[in-house]
Design a protein around this motif. Sequence first.
Motif, PDB file in Angstrom:
ATOM      1  N   SER A   1      48.866  59.187  58.663  1.00 11.09           N
ATOM      2  CA  SER A   1      49.179  60.584  58.346  1.00 11.09           C
ATOM      3  C   SER A   1      48.296  61.040  57.196  1.00 11.09           C
ATOM      4  O   SER A   1      47.748  60.232  56.447  1.00 11.09           O
TER       5      SER A   1
ATOM      6  N   ASP B   1      51.578  64.930  58.135  1.00 12.38           N
ATOM      7  CA  ASP B   1      51.104  64.923  56.750  1.00 12.38           C
ATOM      8  C   ASP B   1      52.228  64.507  55.820  1.00 12.38           C
ATOM      9  O   ASP B   1      53.345  64.187  56.260  1.00 12.38           O
ATOM     10  N   SER B   2      51.950  64.532  54.519  1.00 12.84           N
ATOM     11  CA  SER B   2      52.903  64.028  53.522  1.00 12.84           C
ATOM     12  C   SER B   2      54.142  64.890  53.370  1.00 12.84           C
ATOM     13  O   SER B   2      55.126  64.469  52.762  1.00 12.84           O
TER      14      SER B   2
ATOM     15  N   LYS C   1      51.808  54.675  58.326  1.00 14.58           N
ATOM     16  CA  LYS C   1      52.931  55.600  58.170  1.00 14.58           C
ATOM     17  C   LYS C   1      52.672  56.875  58.966  1.00 14.58           C
ATOM     18  O   LYS C   1      51.636  57.528  58.794  1.00 14.58           O
TER      19      LYS C   1
ATOM     20  N   THR D   1      50.429  72.356  52.310  1.00 15.48           N
ATOM     21  CA  THR D   1      50.126  71.160  51.523  1.00 15.48           C
ATOM     22  C   THR D   1      48.644  70.992  51.260  1.00 15.48           C
ATOM     23  O   THR D   1      48.241  70.118  50.490  1.00 15.48           O
TER      24      THR D   1
ATOM     25  N   THR E   1      54.392  60.708  60.252  1.00 16.98           N
ATOM     26  CA  THR E   1      55.430  61.691  59.949  1.00 16.98           C
ATOM     27  C   THR E   1      55.492  62.731  61.057  1.00 16.98           C
ATOM     28  O   THR E   1      54.555  62.859  61.855  1.00 16.98           O
TER      29      THR E   1
ATOM     30  N   GLN F   1      47.498  62.473  53.661  1.00 16.57           N
ATOM     31  CA  GLN F   1      48.106  62.537  52.329  1.00 16.57           C
ATOM     32  C   GLN F   1      47.586  63.716  51.518  1.00 16.57           C
ATOM     33  O   GLN F   1      48.328  64.375  50.814  1.00 16.57           O
ATOM     34  N   GLU F   2      46.301  63.984  51.630  1.00 16.42           N
ATOM     35  CA  GLU F   2      45.692  65.124  50.939  1.00 16.42           C
ATOM     36  C   GLU F   2      44.627  65.726  51.841  1.00 16.42           C
ATOM     37  O   GLU F   2      43.918  65.003  52.537  1.00 16.42           O
TER      38      GLU F   2
ATOM     39  N   GLU G   1      46.614  57.992  55.229  1.00 13.79           N
ATOM     40  CA  GLU G   1      47.345  56.767  54.884  1.00 13.79           C
ATOM     41  C   GLU G   1      47.691  56.028  56.162  1.00 13.79           C
ATOM     42  O   GLU G   1      48.381  56.558  57.043  1.00 13.79           O
TER      43      GLU G   1
ATOM     44  N   LEU H   1      44.872  53.545  52.174  1.00 12.57           N
ATOM     45  CA  LEU H   1      44.237  54.864  52.103  1.00 12.57           C
ATOM     46  C   LEU H   1      42.790  54.822  52.589  1.00 12.57           C
ATOM     47  O   LEU H   1      42.077  53.838  52.389  1.00 12.57           O
TER      48      LEU H   1
END
Length: 291
Positions: A227, A119-120, A113, A79, A115, A229-230, A110, A198
């Motif tokens: 987590s 990550d996303s 949240k 990712t 995971t 996101q980018e 972010e 963010l």
Amino acid sequence: MAGTVREALLVTATSKAVAAKLLSLSGLFAVYKPKGPTSADVLNRLKAKLLAEAGLPNSTRKKRKHVLKIGHGGTLDSTATGILVVGIGKGTKILSGILAGSKKYVAIGELGKATDTFDSAGKVTEEKPYYQITKEDLENVLQKFTGNIMQVPPLYSALKKDGQRLSTLVKKGEPVEEKPARPVTVYSLTLKNFKPPLFTLDVECGGGFYVRSLVNDIGRELSSCASVQELTRTKQGPFTLEEHALYEDKWTIDEIARSLEHCMPLLSVELSHKKLKTELSEEHTVSCEDK
């Protein structure tokens, strides 16, 4: 008829010259890894393009004739995007030494949240309020993650157990114990932007560091969760994304040859000139193991 023969001989001679040039390349250069493919996928795509240009077969492990020796120096998550340093020929032998230096990342996290992969790409495992977190709170927490710290690697990682990656074992549903915390170094950690949920971080760290774990740990420290996101790697060893990374349209033998020449001054700074010269001047062995 004679003209046709001459043309055929010329084509053959040209093809042999291109192949010889490819197999003579030695050193380190950098490519851009896009979001989606793994680092290994990028390397395989690069190798296939170079072999195709040289008119050489993309051999398998069972057939090693004309194998191109190539490897990368530091896995990027599928990712993630950014710079991936590649060793070719004798350059594969100095990958570990040249990349012992720092790495730089830009990470967008972010809040609120979590995971399973940090990550996303992962499944959401937890959601918590984040509205109470201020910019000052976040900046204060960052100080706790700067310097020589202990970090627990994520389960979804390239680390191995019994010869298999932890991420592979987890995906198979096999029980995997969390690796113990290990010492890592964060040279600098800066908050560049904060627009809840963010936030953007600039990170400079040493080897073995996981930005995903950092963001996850930051969320916990703030009594919430977080987590990635980018994620973009902007520097690896002496190579920078802006100046040195070749995008796929530049993955040609001539472009890589120019890049190798351009990068030689960088390597002489990182390694002793004598050692580098010895490594790169040794006769190139065509039949060798893929990385």
